[in-house]
Design a protein around this motif. Structure first.
Motif, PDB file in Angstrom:
ATOM      1  N   ARG A 189       0.821  -1.203   0.000  1.00  0.00           N
ATOM      2  CA  ARG A 189       0.000   0.000   0.000  1.00  0.00           C
ATOM      3  C   ARG A 189       0.860   1.259   0.000  1.00  0.00           C
ATOM      4  NH1 ARG A 189      -5.272  -1.232   1.646  1.00  0.00           N
ATOM      5  NH2 ARG A 189      -5.732   0.898   0.951  1.00  0.00           N
ATOM      6  N   THR A 190       2.080   1.157   0.541  1.00  0.00           N
ATOM      7  CA  THR A 190       2.995   2.290   0.598  1.00  0.00           C
ATOM      8  C   THR A 190       4.346   1.879   0.009  1.00  0.00           C
ATOM      9  OG1 THR A 190       1.945   3.119   2.615  1.00  0.00           O
ATOM     10  CG2 THR A 190       4.125   3.988   2.081  1.00  0.00           C
ATOM     11  N   VAL A 207      -4.150  -1.496  -5.708  1.00  0.00           N
ATOM     12  CA  VAL A 207      -4.215  -0.033  -5.672  1.00  0.00           C
ATOM     13  C   VAL A 207      -3.490   0.474  -4.425  1.00  0.00           C
ATOM     14  CG1 VAL A 207      -5.740   1.960  -5.520  1.00  0.00           C
ATOM     15  CG2 VAL A 207      -6.380   0.008  -6.947  1.00  0.00           C
ATOM     16  N   PRO A 208      -2.461   1.300  -4.580  1.00  0.00           N
ATOM     17  CA  PRO A 208      -1.697   1.777  -3.427  1.00  0.00           C
ATOM     18  C   PRO A 208      -2.318   3.040  -2.834  1.00  0.00           C
ATOM     19  CG  PRO A 208      -0.663   2.542  -5.433  1.00  0.00           C
ATOM     20  CD  PRO A 208      -1.863   1.718  -5.860  1.00  0.00           C
ATOM     21  N   ASP A 209      -1.957   3.301  -1.567  1.00  0.00           N
ATOM     22  CA  ASP A 209      -2.334   4.569  -0.944  1.00  0.00           C
ATOM     23  C   ASP A 209      -1.329   5.661  -1.289  1.00  0.00           C
ATOM     24  OD1 ASP A 209      -4.541   3.415   0.287  1.00  0.00           O
ATOM     25  OD2 ASP A 209      -3.377   2.805   2.041  1.00  0.00           O
ATOM     26  N   ARG A 210      -0.045   5.281  -1.317  1.00  0.00           N
ATOM     27  CA  ARG A 210       0.997   6.272  -1.513  1.00  0.00           C
ATOM     28  C   ARG A 210       2.187   5.657  -2.242  1.00  0.00           C
ATOM     29  NH1 ARG A 210       2.365  11.585  -1.991  1.00  0.00           N
ATOM     30  NH2 ARG A 210       4.411  12.036  -1.134  1.00  0.00           N
ATOM     31  N   TYR A 229      -6.037   8.562  -9.764  1.00  0.00           N
ATOM     32  CA  TYR A 229      -4.980   8.865  -8.815  1.00  0.00           C
ATOM     33  C   TYR A 229      -4.708  10.367  -8.760  1.00  0.00           C
ATOM     34  CZ  TYR A 229      -4.051   3.854  -9.198  1.00  0.00           C
ATOM     35  OH  TYR A 229      -4.172   2.503  -9.196  1.00  0.00           O
ATOM     36  N   ARG A 230      -4.253  10.803  -7.595  1.00  0.00           N
ATOM     37  CA  ARG A 230      -3.745  12.162  -7.443  1.00  0.00           C
ATOM     38  C   ARG A 230      -2.262  12.107  -7.800  1.00  0.00           C
ATOM     39  NH1 ARG A 230      -2.867  14.858  -2.124  1.00  0.00           N
ATOM     40  NH2 ARG A 230      -3.950  13.030  -1.312  1.00  0.00           N
ATOM     41  N   SER A 250      -8.472  12.213  -5.039  1.00  0.00           N
ATOM     42  CA  SER A 250      -8.292  10.782  -4.805  1.00  0.00           C
ATOM     43  C   SER A 250      -7.434  10.533  -3.565  1.00  0.00           C
ATOM     44  CB  SER A 250      -7.621  10.127  -6.021  1.00  0.00           C
ATOM     45  OG  SER A 250      -7.292   8.776  -5.740  1.00  0.00           O
ATOM     46  N   PRO A 251      -7.763   9.503  -2.774  1.00  0.00           N
ATOM     47  CA  PRO A 251      -6.926   9.138  -1.624  1.00  0.00           C
ATOM     48  C   PRO A 251      -5.669   8.366  -2.035  1.00  0.00           C
ATOM     49  CG  PRO A 251      -8.773   7.635  -1.786  1.00  0.00           C
ATOM     50  CD  PRO A 251      -8.985   8.672  -2.849  1.00  0.00           C
ATOM     51  N   HIS A 252      -5.554   8.055  -3.319  1.00  0.00           N
ATOM     52  CA  HIS A 252      -4.417   7.294  -3.822  1.00  0.00           C
ATOM     53  C   HIS A 252      -3.456   8.262  -4.511  1.00  0.00           C
ATOM     54  CE1 HIS A 252      -7.028   3.981  -2.868  1.00  0.00           C
ATOM     55  NE2 HIS A 252      -7.918   4.387  -3.763  1.00  0.00           N
ATOM     56  N   GLU A 253      -2.304   8.469  -3.902  1.00  0.00           N
ATOM     57  CA  GLU A 253      -1.395   9.532  -4.323  1.00  0.00           C
ATOM     58  C   GLU A 253      -0.120   8.963  -4.923  1.00  0.00           C
ATOM     59  OE1 GLU A 253       0.729  13.543  -2.425  1.00  0.00           O
ATOM     60  OE2 GLU A 253      -0.489  12.202  -1.175  1.00  0.00           O
TER      61      GLU A 253
END
Length: 269
Positions: A189-190, A207-210, A229-230, A250-253
């Motif tokens: 995720r990171t 799908v990753p968070d960061r 994605y952001r 998006s929460p996915h950056e």
């Protein structure tokens, strides 16, 4: 007219000079043997590796290596509280001390050292380290490639001169190489990746968070699952190709920077 033939006497070589020539010839033979003995990697040459088990006092491990290639695996089959290490080594030194490798566990730090010096020294070592699940691992490598697989827990790899490869991993990931490429195919995720001089290729299978990626001199490619994605990207001297859907909320950056090299952020096939 009479012609007088002149003859040249053979050059006489003094005994000390002959000894020096013989010594140099002998050294050349030794050097050739040394280079021939270590022409390939340790794993290729050493068919009888050393094996040792170390007791691990906690849930963290730092691998401190100077020269060796490393393979690090997290496994359900490895008993809790211990790590298993396999070592391959080949070395030859001409006009110097005998080469050797050492290993020791100091608390939660596994120290791997290669001693190889002389007029001509050619050594190669590799370690395979198997850790149990539930152990967070940090790798500090001076000169050698690092490969890691199977991690569900935090994994950090830092190498001064060597490539980094990671697969089958879902835990938080931090990868850094001073001079070498970085490649990961993971579901973490990171993910944070940095290469001073080398390409970066990240393949995210979930799908990753960061995701953060930086490359000083080398291309960067990030493959992402379908989604929005952001995205924040920049290049100093290179083309950009960002084809994933963008959404600033998006929460996915995804953040990517390159100093000199092409930057690609795309949806994985």
């Amino acid at each position: 007219m009479t012609v007088t033939a002149r003859t040249t006497s053979p050059t006489r070589v003094s005994r000390p000079a002959r000894l020096r020539v013989l010594a140099l010839a002998g050294a050349a033979v030794v050097l050739g043997a040394a280079l021939t003995a270590c022409g390939t990697s340790a794993a290729d040459d050493d068919d009888e590796p050393d094996r040792r088990t170390f007791e691990l006092p906690g849930a963290r491990l730092t691998v401190d290596s100077d020269e060796s290639a490393l393979e690090i695996v997290a496994s359900d089959e490895q008993p809790a509280g211990e790590i298993a290490v396999t070592r391959w080594f080949q070395g030859a030194v001409a006009l110097g001390s005998d080469p050797k490798v050492t290993w020791s566990l100091d608390g939660d730090r596994l120290v791997l050292r290669e001693h190889c010096s002389g007029v001509v020294a050619d050594c190669s070592s590799k370690h395979r380290i198997v850790v149990p699940r539930g152990v967070a691992v940090t790798v500090e490598s001076g000169d050698g490639s690092v490969r890691a697989d199977g991690f569900r827990d935090p994994l950090t790899i830092r190498t001064k001169d060597g490539s980094v490869r990671v697969g089958d991993t879902s835990g938080p990931l931090e990868l850094r190489s001073g001079d070498g490429s970085v490649r990961a195919e993971v579901s973490s995720r990171t993910v944070r990746a940095h290469s001073g001089d080398g390409s970066v290729h990240l393949v995210l299978t979930a799908v990753p968070d960061r995701v953060e990626s930086r490359s000083g001199d080398g291309s960067t490619t990030i493959d992402l699952p379908r989604g929005a994605y952001r995205v924040d990207t920049s290049t100093g001297d290179g083309a950009e190709d960002v084809s994933v859907p963008r959404d600033d909320s998006s929460p996915h950056e995804v953040t990517a920077r390159t100093g000199d090299g092409k930057l690609t952020v795309r949806t994985a096939n």
